[in-house]
Design a protein around this motif. Structure first.
Motif, PDB file in Angstrom:
ATOM      1  N   THR A  30       9.288   1.409  -1.368  1.00 26.21           N
ATOM      2  CA  THR A  30       8.789   1.756  -2.444  1.00 26.21           C
ATOM      3  C   THR A  30       9.707   2.474  -3.205  1.00 26.21           C
ATOM      4  O   THR A  30      10.898   2.958  -2.834  1.00 26.21           O
ATOM      5  CB  THR A  30       7.639   2.897  -2.431  1.00 26.21           C
ATOM      6  OG1 THR A  30       8.315   3.881  -1.613  1.00 26.21           O
ATOM      7  CG2 THR A  30       6.489   2.334  -1.350  1.00 26.21           C
ATOM      8  N   GLU A  31       9.495   2.697  -4.644  1.00 26.22           N
ATOM      9  CA  GLU A  31      10.734   3.453  -5.505  1.00 26.22           C
ATOM     10  C   GLU A  31      11.009   4.701  -4.847  1.00 26.22           C
ATOM     11  O   GLU A  31      12.226   5.155  -4.797  1.00 26.22           O
ATOM     12  CB  GLU A  31      10.327   3.448  -6.844  1.00 26.22           C
ATOM     13  CG  GLU A  31      10.078   2.377  -7.667  1.00 26.22           C
ATOM     14  CD  GLU A  31       9.539   2.556  -9.105  1.00 26.22           C
ATOM     15  OE1 GLU A  31       9.411   3.579  -9.242  1.00 26.22           O
ATOM     16  OE2 GLU A  31       9.457   1.646  -9.908  1.00 26.22           O
ATOM     17  N   GLU A  33      10.524   5.749  -1.801  1.00 22.33           N
ATOM     18  CA  GLU A  33      11.386   5.695  -0.624  1.00 22.33           C
ATOM     19  C   GLU A  33      12.812   5.425  -0.895  1.00 22.33           C
ATOM     20  O   GLU A  33      13.829   5.832  -0.192  1.00 22.33           O
ATOM     21  CB  GLU A  33      10.784   4.776   0.464  1.00 22.33           C
ATOM     22  CG  GLU A  33       9.353   4.998   1.146  1.00 22.33           C
ATOM     23  CD  GLU A  33       8.816   3.882   1.936  1.00 22.33           C
ATOM     24  OE1 GLU A  33       7.871   4.339   2.456  1.00 22.33           O
ATOM     25  OE2 GLU A  33       9.081   2.782   1.343  1.00 22.33           O
ATOM     26  N   ARG A  42      14.123   8.541  -9.161  1.00 21.67           N
ATOM     27  CA  ARG A  42      13.524   7.244  -9.310  1.00 21.67           C
ATOM     28  C   ARG A  42      13.809   6.297 -10.568  1.00 21.67           C
ATOM     29  O   ARG A  42      13.762   4.967 -10.403  1.00 21.67           O
ATOM     30  CB  ARG A  42      12.046   7.485  -9.460  1.00 21.67           C
ATOM     31  CG  ARG A  42      11.351   7.852  -8.088  1.00 21.67           C
ATOM     32  CD  ARG A  42       9.911   8.315  -8.061  1.00 21.67           C
ATOM     33  NE  ARG A  42       9.321   7.125  -8.435  1.00 21.67           N
ATOM     34  CZ  ARG A  42       7.993   7.272  -8.929  1.00 21.67           C
ATOM     35  NH1 ARG A  42       7.348   8.343  -8.744  1.00 21.67           N
ATOM     36  NH2 ARG A  42       7.278   6.222  -9.312  1.00 21.67           N
ATOM     37  N   ARG A  60       7.692  -7.532  -9.084  1.00 20.13           N
ATOM     38  CA  ARG A  60       7.311  -6.325  -8.983  1.00 20.13           C
ATOM     39  C   ARG A  60       6.036  -6.178  -9.571  1.00 20.13           C
ATOM     40  O   ARG A  60       5.649  -6.600 -10.499  1.00 20.13           O
ATOM     41  CB  ARG A  60       8.074  -5.327  -9.779  1.00 20.13           C
ATOM     42  CG  ARG A  60       9.638  -5.207  -9.423  1.00 20.13           C
ATOM     43  CD  ARG A  60      10.408  -4.345 -10.416  1.00 20.13           C
ATOM     44  NE  ARG A  60      10.086  -2.844 -10.136  1.00 20.13           N
ATOM     45  CZ  ARG A  60      10.636  -2.391 -11.132  1.00 20.13           C
ATOM     46  NH1 ARG A  60      11.336  -2.656 -12.040  1.00 20.13           N
ATOM     47  NH2 ARG A  60      10.200  -0.877 -10.988  1.00 20.13           N
ATOM     48  N   ARG A  63       0.897  -1.419  -7.456  1.00 18.05           N
ATOM     49  CA  ARG A  63      -0.201  -1.327  -6.164  1.00 18.05           C
ATOM     50  C   ARG A  63       0.123  -2.427  -5.128  1.00 18.05           C
ATOM     51  O   ARG A  63      -0.490  -2.329  -4.344  1.00 18.05           O
ATOM     52  CB  ARG A  63      -1.504  -1.200  -6.736  1.00 18.05           C
ATOM     53  CG  ARG A  63      -1.659  -0.092  -7.580  1.00 18.05           C
ATOM     54  CD  ARG A  63      -3.269   0.046  -7.888  1.00 18.05           C
ATOM     55  NE  ARG A  63      -3.340   1.332  -8.456  1.00 18.05           N
ATOM     56  CZ  ARG A  63      -4.680   1.953  -8.617  1.00 18.05           C
ATOM     57  NH1 ARG A  63      -5.501   1.613  -7.839  1.00 18.05           N
ATOM     58  NH2 ARG A  63      -4.826   3.078  -9.299  1.00 18.05           N
ATOM     59  N   GLY A  65       3.655  -3.463  -4.774  1.00 19.32           N
ATOM     60  CA  GLY A  65       5.084  -3.203  -4.301  1.00 19.32           C
ATOM     61  C   GLY A  65       6.075  -4.143  -4.854  1.00 19.32           C
ATOM     62  O   GLY A  65       5.660  -5.095  -5.510  1.00 19.32           O
ATOM     63  N   THR A  66       7.111  -3.983  -4.315  1.00 23.39           N
ATOM     64  CA  THR A  66       8.116  -4.921  -4.863  1.00 23.39           C
ATOM     65  C   THR A  66       8.473  -6.042  -3.625  1.00 23.39           C
ATOM     66  O   THR A  66       8.546  -5.666  -2.405  1.00 23.39           O
ATOM     67  CB  THR A  66       9.352  -4.171  -4.967  1.00 23.39           C
ATOM     68  OG1 THR A  66       9.200  -3.261  -6.147  1.00 23.39           O
ATOM     69  CG2 THR A  66      10.881  -5.108  -5.369  1.00 23.39           C
TER      70      THR A  66
END
Length: 82
Positions: A30-31, A33, A42, A60, A63, A65-66
């Motif tokens: 995640t952004e 993390e 971020r 992207r 909800r 994720g990437t």
């Protein structure tokens, strides 16, 4: 990461993530993390992810994720700070 170098932090992060993707990473953290792992804000991570999205390496979705787009990777090594 060189904070006082000639290359902007978000470009350095994008390069590290690009390496991870090309080495086989299928889902990125995640952004939050990533920001924690790279010890940056971020907004810096978002700028790096925007570069990768513009290169069609990642997708992207809120909800979800990437994730790495199909065909963007080639091996199985990780260069992420996690």
């Amino acid at each position: 990461m060189q904070r006082k170098g000639r290359v902007a932090l978000y470009r350095q992060i994008a390069d590290r993530l690009r390496t991870a993707i090309l080495d086989g990473e299928r889902r990125l953290p995640t952004e939050r993390e990533l920001a924690s792992g790279f010890t940056v804000a971020r907004i810096t991570v978002r700028a790096a992810l925007d570069l990768l999205a513009a290169d069609d390496l990642i997708s992207r979705r809120r909800r979800h994720g990437t994730v790495v787009r199909d065909g963007a990777c080639r091996g199985v090594n990780s260069a992420l700070p996690m």
